[in-house]
Write an enzyme that holds these catalytic residues in place. Sequence first.
Site, PDB file in Angstrom:
ATOM      1  N   CYS A   1      11.276 -16.493  -5.817  1.00 38.57           N
ATOM      2  CA  CYS A   1      10.472 -15.422  -5.211  1.00 38.57           C
ATOM      3  C   CYS A   1      10.072 -14.436  -6.303  1.00 38.57           C
ATOM      4  O   CYS A   1      10.927 -13.869  -6.983  1.00 38.57           O
ATOM      5  CB  CYS A   1      11.290 -14.736  -4.124  1.00 38.57           C
ATOM      6  SG  CYS A   1      10.557 -13.203  -3.542  1.00 38.57           S
TER       7      CYS A   1
ATOM      8  N   CYS B   1      11.565 -10.967  -5.867  1.00 40.17           N
ATOM      9  CA  CYS B   1      12.999 -10.939  -6.212  1.00 40.17           C
ATOM     10  C   CYS B   1      13.162 -10.920  -7.731  1.00 40.17           C
ATOM     11  O   CYS B   1      14.018 -10.211  -8.256  1.00 40.17           O
ATOM     12  CB  CYS B   1      13.742 -12.119  -5.598  1.00 40.17           C
ATOM     13  SG  CYS B   1      14.021 -11.924  -3.828  1.00 40.17           S
TER      14      CYS B   1
ATOM     15  N   ASP C   1      -0.040  -3.231  -7.926  1.00 34.17           N
ATOM     16  CA  ASP C   1      -0.515  -4.590  -7.667  1.00 34.17           C
ATOM     17  C   ASP C   1      -1.208  -5.129  -8.922  1.00 34.17           C
ATOM     18  O   ASP C   1      -1.992  -4.436  -9.562  1.00 34.17           O
ATOM     19  CB  ASP C   1      -1.479  -4.601  -6.466  1.00 34.17           C
ATOM     20  CG  ASP C   1      -1.687  -5.996  -5.916  1.00 34.17           C
ATOM     21  OD1 ASP C   1      -1.224  -6.270  -4.789  1.00 34.17           O
ATOM     22  OD2 ASP C   1      -2.306  -6.833  -6.613  1.00 34.17           O
TER      23      ASP C   1
ATOM     24  N   ASN D   1       0.482  -7.556   5.580  1.00 36.03           N
ATOM     25  CA  ASN D   1      -0.027  -8.883   5.927  1.00 36.03           C
ATOM     26  C   ASN D   1       1.173  -9.656   6.463  1.00 36.03           C
ATOM     27  O   ASN D   1       2.262  -9.593   5.884  1.00 36.03           O
ATOM     28  CB  ASN D   1      -0.611  -9.576   4.693  1.00 36.03           C
ATOM     29  CG  ASN D   1      -1.895  -8.919   4.218  1.00 36.03           C
ATOM     30  OD1 ASN D   1      -2.675  -8.425   5.028  1.00 36.03           O
ATOM     31  ND2 ASN D   1      -2.110  -8.882   2.921  1.00 36.03           N
TER      32      ASN D   1
ATOM     33  N   GLY E   1      -2.689 -13.462   6.140  1.00 36.94           N
ATOM     34  CA  GLY E   1      -3.105 -13.135   4.771  1.00 36.94           C
ATOM     35  C   GLY E   1      -1.961 -12.884   3.812  1.00 36.94           C
ATOM     36  O   GLY E   1      -2.178 -12.446   2.681  1.00 36.94           O
TER      37      GLY E   1
ATOM     38  N   HIS F   1       7.781 -12.360   0.724  1.00 38.45           N
ATOM     39  CA  HIS F   1       8.821 -11.322   0.629  1.00 38.45           C
ATOM     40  C   HIS F   1       8.142 -10.070   1.169  1.00 38.45           C
ATOM     41  O   HIS F   1       7.131  -9.616   0.598  1.00 38.45           O
ATOM     42  CB  HIS F   1       9.271 -11.165  -0.836  1.00 38.45           C
ATOM     43  CG  HIS F   1      10.358 -10.161  -1.061  1.00 38.45           C
ATOM     44  ND1 HIS F   1      11.500 -10.441  -1.811  1.00 38.45           N
ATOM     45  CD2 HIS F   1      10.496  -8.879  -0.649  1.00 38.45           C
ATOM     46  CE1 HIS F   1      12.273  -9.362  -1.849  1.00 38.45           C
ATOM     47  NE2 HIS F   1      11.675  -8.398  -1.155  1.00 38.45           N
TER      48      HIS F   1
ATOM     49  N   HIS G   1       6.412  -6.815   2.196  1.00 37.38           N
ATOM     50  CA  HIS G   1       5.923  -5.712   1.361  1.00 37.38           C
ATOM     51  C   HIS G   1       4.835  -4.957   2.105  1.00 37.38           C
ATOM     52  O   HIS G   1       4.133  -5.516   2.954  1.00 37.38           O
ATOM     53  CB  HIS G   1       5.405  -6.226   0.014  1.00 37.38           C
ATOM     54  CG  HIS G   1       4.385  -7.314   0.127  1.00 37.38           C
ATOM     55  ND1 HIS G   1       4.729  -8.633   0.378  1.00 37.38           N
ATOM     56  CD2 HIS G   1       3.027  -7.293   0.058  1.00 37.38           C
ATOM     57  CE1 HIS G   1       3.626  -9.367   0.440  1.00 37.38           C
ATOM     58  NE2 HIS G   1       2.576  -8.574   0.265  1.00 37.38           N
TER      59      HIS G   1
ATOM     60  N   HIS H   1       1.397  -2.676   1.555  1.00 39.90           N
ATOM     61  CA  HIS H   1       0.329  -2.299   0.621  1.00 39.90           C
ATOM     62  C   HIS H   1      -0.032  -0.837   0.851  1.00 39.90           C
ATOM     63  O   HIS H   1      -0.306  -0.437   1.990  1.00 39.90           O
ATOM     64  CB  HIS H   1      -0.934  -3.128   0.876  1.00 39.90           C
ATOM     65  CG  HIS H   1      -0.817  -4.586   0.568  1.00 39.90           C
ATOM     66  ND1 HIS H   1      -1.301  -5.159  -0.596  1.00 39.90           N
ATOM     67  CD2 HIS H   1      -0.274  -5.621   1.274  1.00 39.90           C
ATOM     68  CE1 HIS H   1      -1.067  -6.470  -0.586  1.00 39.90           C
ATOM     69  NE2 HIS H   1      -0.450  -6.773   0.544  1.00 39.90           N
TER      70      HIS H   1
END
Length: 111
Positions: free
Chosen positions: A3, A6, A29, A84, A90, A95, A97, A99
């Site tokens: 991942c 991770c 990002d 998402n 999408g 993992h 998260h 945005h």
Amino acid sequence: MNCVFCKIINKKIPANIVYEDKKTIAIYDIKPKAEIHILIIPKKHIKSIITLKEKDKEIITNLIFTAKKIAKEKKLKGYKLIFNVEKKGGQIISHLHLHLLGGKIENPLNI
Ligand code: AMP
């Protein structure tokens, strides 16, 4: 576990870290879709909102309050917060998260 997030959390691969505490990390990002595009990530590996358990619901509050803190530091007067959820929603990285998008945003439906 293979991942990416991770690996970033465990400092196995580099990232541009905006914020970090015991439970949460926030990074820029790598392919920003807005002037400010930050990912807020729980350190606990949870796949997505769909697999999130009731006992872990505090994680979502932590993500949102971390987003608020960062947005304030970045002097954003308004912004978008987007989850998402799974491939069909999408989500590319499995993992959980959040945005955080601020400033000029490309196409919020394509984040
Ligand atoms: P999602 O489509 O919700 O899974 O979003 C995953 C996001 O992670 C995308 O916006 C990617 O540009 C971003 N991303 C992928 N790899 C990295 C990385 N190594 N560092 C920072 N952001 C990344």
